[in-house]
Motif scaffolding. Structure first.
Motif, PDB file in Angstrom:
ATOM      1  N   ALA A  13      -6.492   6.457   7.024  1.00 54.66           N
ATOM      2  CA  ALA A  13      -7.988   5.714   6.918  1.00 54.66           C
ATOM      3  C   ALA A  13      -8.353   5.951   5.306  1.00 54.66           C
ATOM      4  CB  ALA A  13      -8.853   6.488   7.748  1.00 54.66           C
ATOM      5  N   LYS A  14      -8.026   7.049   4.770  1.00 58.19           N
ATOM      6  CA  LYS A  14      -8.584   7.051   3.530  1.00 58.19           C
ATOM      7  C   LYS A  14      -7.956   6.025   2.458  1.00 58.19           C
ATOM      8  CE  LYS A  14     -10.037  11.943   3.791  1.00 58.19           C
ATOM      9  NZ  LYS A  14      -9.613  13.322   3.487  1.00 58.19           N
ATOM     10  N   LEU A  35      -6.868   3.069   3.281  1.00 64.84           N
ATOM     11  CA  LEU A  35      -7.160   1.866   3.508  1.00 64.84           C
ATOM     12  C   LEU A  35      -8.614   1.492   3.024  1.00 64.84           C
ATOM     13  CD1 LEU A  35      -5.685   1.441   7.315  1.00 64.84           C
ATOM     14  CD2 LEU A  35      -5.137   0.342   5.305  1.00 64.84           C
ATOM     15  N   ALA A  36      -9.401   2.529   3.172  1.00 62.86           N
ATOM     16  CA  ALA A  36     -10.712   2.494   2.622  1.00 62.86           C
ATOM     17  C   ALA A  36     -10.889   2.423   1.330  1.00 62.86           C
ATOM     18  CB  ALA A  36     -11.449   3.850   3.302  1.00 62.86           C
ATOM     19  N   ALA A  37      -9.864   2.787   0.504  1.00 64.97           N
ATOM     20  CA  ALA A  37      -9.817   2.803  -0.868  1.00 64.97           C
ATOM     21  C   ALA A  37      -9.019   1.631  -1.200  1.00 64.97           C
ATOM     22  CB  ALA A  37      -9.098   4.164  -1.563  1.00 64.97           C
ATOM     23  N   THR A  84      -3.419  -1.025   1.003  1.00 60.60           N
ATOM     24  CA  THR A  84      -2.950  -1.632   2.331  1.00 60.60           C
ATOM     25  C   THR A  84      -1.414  -1.615   2.164  1.00 60.60           C
ATOM     26  OG1 THR A  84      -2.993  -3.801   1.308  1.00 60.60           O
ATOM     27  CG2 THR A  84      -5.102  -2.817   2.421  1.00 60.60           C
ATOM     28  N   ALA A 102      -7.966   5.041  12.012  1.00 62.27           N
ATOM     29  CA  ALA A 102      -8.359   6.453  11.967  1.00 62.27           C
ATOM     30  C   ALA A 102      -8.143   7.185  12.925  1.00 62.27           C
ATOM     31  CB  ALA A 102      -9.753   6.526  11.190  1.00 62.27           C
ATOM     32  N   ASP A 149     -13.997  12.810   7.883  1.00 65.97           N
ATOM     33  CA  ASP A 149     -14.848  11.845   7.706  1.00 65.97           C
ATOM     34  C   ASP A 149     -14.478  10.485   8.387  1.00 65.97           C
ATOM     35  OD1 ASP A 149     -16.861  10.310   6.845  1.00 65.97           O
ATOM     36  OD2 ASP A 149     -16.120   9.794   4.682  1.00 65.97           O
ATOM     37  N   ALA A 173     -16.636   5.598   8.585  1.00 62.59           N
ATOM     38  CA  ALA A 173     -16.565   3.886   8.440  1.00 62.59           C
ATOM     39  C   ALA A 173     -16.151   3.429   9.851  1.00 62.59           C
ATOM     40  CB  ALA A 173     -15.214   4.097   7.338  1.00 62.59           C
ATOM     41  N   CYS A 174     -15.752   4.254  10.605  1.00 65.64           N
ATOM     42  CA  CYS A 174     -15.270   3.613  11.940  1.00 65.64           C
ATOM     43  C   CYS A 174     -16.497   3.706  13.013  1.00 65.64           C
ATOM     44  CB  CYS A 174     -14.052   4.441  12.518  1.00 65.64           C
ATOM     45  SG  CYS A 174     -12.607   4.411  11.458  1.00 65.64           S
TER      46      CYS A 174
END
Length: 347
Positions: free
Chosen positions: A14-15, A17-19, A22, A135, A178, A181-182
């Protein structure tokens, strides 16, 4: 190769992808210290992530052969992809276990059984479960639901979505992680908004929708499952020419297999049962379960009653042994069986 398919913890995935990371190639020139800063993690954790990425890249390239014609794939590549492929959970741990982790992407799975056994419940559950965010260990995908009988109930889909959200929140109680985001995705309305529903009322409409799926899936790249409920309904009702029916069904099954492979998604065909006269008596069998139709799916699962308990049985699979597992249909959807019978009998 996508980051979402890597064998790393969901929180790290998840971190990344958030950054904005990909693919593996997007991390090819990143140093551990740089990655540590971007993801707000310690240096050793960043180093471990990059090592896993390096190993995954080697899996992709170790058997590479520039002499192979375009479009070919080595068996090594296929094995590597399969090992890193996530499966779609059914909601029942025992059923996931006999399925090798759940419903497989890139494959066609047929699920059949008597009326009232839970086939539509099964289909709706998969349409919800495929949307579990990355996530939280899911696909974060969308679903296509093709309804030939009018059995899809949106109120029931909402209940199952509520049950899925409840289970996710109960399972992830570590507040140090964290997942903010989801949070906007963990709403029943969001789950329903990601199910593309097609109601078809004839076999010609069904064929037209399946032919249209190629363009639709190209536009909707997040679709990870296609469910047809039920696949044989109109073909049993409207066809008098059996030879023509066999050819049409064969063409349709080939298209579905190609879609599963090309778009890396699961295709689930729900099927009815009928009676067949064999060995001097009438027996229950899946509709259109002849020699030609038997090649239309990769895996076949039969749902049946054992007393008052529901069971699922793997009737056909190239990689899974024949096995059965109990399951329940609850207010939340498909879940573990509340009781187990010692004696298991096929219908």
């Amino acid at each position: 190769m996508e980051i979402a398919n890597l064998p790393i913890p969901p929180s790290q995935r998840a971190k990344l992808l958030a950054a904005g990371y990909t693919t593996i190639s997007s991390l090819s020139s990143i140093s551990p210290s740089h990655l540590s800063r971007d993801l707000n993690i310690d240096f050793q954790e960043a180093l471990d992530i990059l090592k896993i990425l390096s190993d995954a890249s080697r899996f992709n390239n170790v058997a590479g052969n520039p002499g192979i014609i375009k479009g070919a794939q080595t068996a090594w590549d296929m094995l590597s992809e399969e090992q890193m492929q996530k499966h779609i959970t059914t909601g029942c741990e025992d059923l996931d276990a006999i399925l090798g982790g759940g419903i497989h992407c890139k494959e066609v799975t047929e699920v059949g059984g008597v009326p009232g056994i839970g086939k539509t419940q099964f289909g709706i559950q998969l349409a919800i479960n495929v949307q579990i965010p990355v996530a939280y260990g899911g696909h974060g995908g969308k679903a296509v639901y093709i309804d030939t009988e009018g059995s899809f109930m949106v109120e029931r889909a909402y209940q199952i979505a509520e049950g899925c959200v409840s289970d996710i929140l109960d399972s992830f109680t570590d507040h140090n992680r964290d997942f903010s985001a989801c949070q906007d995705k963990l709403q029943p309305n969001s789950f329903l908004a990601n199910i593309f529903y097609f109601r078809v009322c004839s076999y010609t409409e069904q064929i037209a929708v399946i032919n249209y799926l190629e363009n639709f899936l190209t536009e909707q790249k997040d679709v990870k499952i296609v469910i047809i409920d039920s696949v044989t309904f109109h073909f049993r009702q409207d066809f008098d020419d059996l030879a023509l029916r066999t050819r049409v069904l064969g063409g349709m099954s080939l298209k579905l297999m190609k879609l599963a492979k090309t778009h890396n998604l699961a295709v689930v065909l729900l099927n009815q049962v009928t009676t067949k006269f064999t060995e001097g008596s009438f027996q229950l069998t899946l509709a259109l379960a002849g020699d030609s139709w038997s090649h239309s799916c990769t895996n076949r699962v039969i749902l049946y009653w054992n007393g008052n308990d529901r069971y699922a049985y793997i009737d056909k699979s190239p990689s899974l042994p024949s096995a059965s597992a109990p399951f329940s249909v609850t207010g939340k959807g498909i879940r573990n069986a509340t009781s187990h019978c010692k004696r298991v009998r096929m219908m």
